[in-house]
Design a protein around this motif. Structure first.
Motif, mmCIF file in Angstrom:
data_model
loop_
_atom_site.group_PDB
_atom_site.id
_atom_site.type_symbol
_atom_site.label_atom_id
_atom_site.label_comp_id
_atom_site.label_asym_id
_atom_site.label_seq_id
_atom_site.Cartn_x
_atom_site.Cartn_y
_atom_site.Cartn_z
ATOM 1 N N GLU A 32 -1.542 6.287 -5.110
ATOM 2 C CA GLU A 32 -2.030 5.220 -5.982
ATOM 3 C C GLU A 32 -3.404 4.720 -5.531
ATOM 4 O O GLU A 32 -3.957 5.189 -4.543
ATOM 5 N N TYR A 53 -6.290 1.433 -4.916
ATOM 6 C CA TYR A 53 -6.489 0.014 -4.629
ATOM 7 C C TYR A 53 -6.875 -0.706 -5.927
ATOM 8 O O TYR A 53 -7.388 -0.098 -6.864
ATOM 9 N N LYS A 61 -0.772 -2.060 -3.765
ATOM 10 C CA LYS A 61 -0.933 -1.212 -4.941
ATOM 11 C C LYS A 61 -0.480 -1.893 -6.231
ATOM 12 O O LYS A 61 -0.692 -1.353 -7.330
ATOM 13 N N ARG A 89 0.811 -1.220 0.000
ATOM 14 C CA ARG A 89 0.000 0.000 0.000
ATOM 15 C C ARG A 89 0.843 1.267 0.000
ATOM 16 O O ARG A 89 0.519 2.242 -0.691
#
Length: 401
Positions: free
Chosen positions: A361, A363, A377, A55
């Motif tokens: 970014e 999901y 990501k 993430r």
């Protein structure tokens, strides 16, 4: 676009909508998506790009997706050509193309699917998607750099891809035994886009030939009006295969196909093809849009029986991106407010649910209700392609609205 007169007649509120989003797409690309991948993905040591990131961008796995060497190679060059002349993007595109050329092809001319970070082949698949993405990277980098040699490589690879497809028994291990004769939608649709990209750097007749062949296959075999659907798998002559696999509708793929066809229809001034593309989009929206929770779901059964795929009602990132593009495209060329309304539905849903509010970014994998299924990501299949391509494409579609 051939719709400037129509666009000029839009109501002020409509124009304001598209102008607002033009700026939002630009900001998202330049301040969020591209900086994230240039910082966390671009491998300046070995070349190419990493995509298996958590993430916050932390590298989870150094295995490299060959798909994404081509996809990021194309994306960075395309952004360089269409957004701004950022030399870092050009450097990244060159790095991906060189990594592909040096490390990602086996002795038989087929591409690997996964390689180590320094380019040792790990896995191959029967599909030629890795080769397709390499070809568009070579072509777009050739345009960006002015180096014709990469354009020549793109055409040579495209002709090799056609050879692999035409001699699939030799080069592409069969998915099924001879007891099931079938053909898939995915390869048919992607070759339209690949050939269209390569037409920017070559007037080789094989490109238009491929586009025409693929369109004929789609129209003759894959479109099934009895279900108001474009099916993912059919028999050799378009026969309906009444099995779980044969009844699959992938709304995201169909919607992506629709705007690929719109690209060709506008270039060829082919009104009949334009109407086919809009029909596919309309049908696929009806199959894919989730009236309860919003978003485009992954799979449907054309008889409305329970789909086999476990992820059938999940919301992935890429179908939302393709639908954002296709609805805007349809609105731009028709002026039909239905498409602006649908664009607003899917666009708002995507930015609300896919965009990470705390880290850069988006999901990629959501449950049906829009909650996050897993927060990484990127992986072998998700990386810097569908989201940045959507953003750049939308910048282009909205710039004169």
């Amino acid at each position: 676009m051939a719709c400037k007169k129509k666009c000029a007649a839009k109501a002020p509120s409509e124009l304001g909508y598209w102008q607002k989003w033009h700026e939002a797409y630009k900001d998202e690309l330049l301040k969020n998506i591209m900086p994230f991948w240039m910082k966390h993905g671009f491998d300046k040591k070995h070349g190419g790009v990493y995509t298996c990131v958590d993430r916050d961008g932390k590298l989870m796995d150094t295995t490299k997706s060959v798909w994404f060497q081509g996809r990021f190679g194309w994306m960075t060059a395309y952004a360089y050509n269409h957004v701004k002349k950022d030399k870092k993007w050009l450097e990244a595109s060159k790095s991906c193309c060189e990594f592909l050329d040096k490390h990602c092809f086996d002795k038989d001319g087929r591409a690997f699917f996964e390689v180590t970070e320094d380019g040792v082949g790990l896995r191959k698949r029967r599909y030629v998607f890795s080769e397709c993405f390499a070809a568009i990277a070579y072509a777009e980098y050739s345009l960006a750099s002015g180096d014709k040699a990469w354009g020549d490589k793109a055409i040579e690879l495209f002709k090799r891809i056609r050879k692999f497809v035409k001699n699939s028994k030799k080069y592409m291990p069969a998915k099924y035994t001879d007891a099931l004769q079938a053909q898939g939608h995915s390869l048919t649709m992607i070759l339209i886009n690949v050939a269209n990209v390569l037409k920017q750097i070559s007037d080789d007749k094989v490109l238009d030939q491929q586009i025409t062949e693929s369109i004929e296959l789609l129209v003759k075999y894959f479109i099934h009006p009895e279900f108001k659907a474009l099916l993912e798998m059919v028999g050799p002559n378009g026969e309906f295969i009444d099995t779980l696999a044969g009844r699959v509708i992938n709304p995201g793929h169909c919607i992506e196909t629709s705007w690929f066809l719109l690209d060709v229809a506008l270039e060829r001034k082919d009104e009949a093809l334009k109407e086919i593309a809009l029909k596919i989009l309309d049908w696929s929206w009806d199959w894919g849009w989730d009236e309860q929770y919003g978003g485009i779901i992954s799979f449907k059964d054309c008889r409305n029986l329970p789909p086999q795929c476990y992820e059938q009602d999940m919301k992935f990132w890429w179908p939302q991106c393709e639908t954002i593009i296709a609805c805007a495209y349809a609105y731009k060329i028709t002026g039909d407010k239905k498409w602006q309304e649908r664009h607003k539905l899917v666009n708002d849903w995507a930015f609300e649910h896919l965009k990470d509010k705390e880290y850069p970014e988006w999901y990629g994998y959501l449950h049906r209700d829009g909650t996050v299924a897993q927060p990484a990501k990127g992986n072998i299949f998700k990386g810097p392609f569908h989201i940045p391509r959507m953003l750049v494409k939308m910048m282009d579609l909205t710039k004169d609205m």
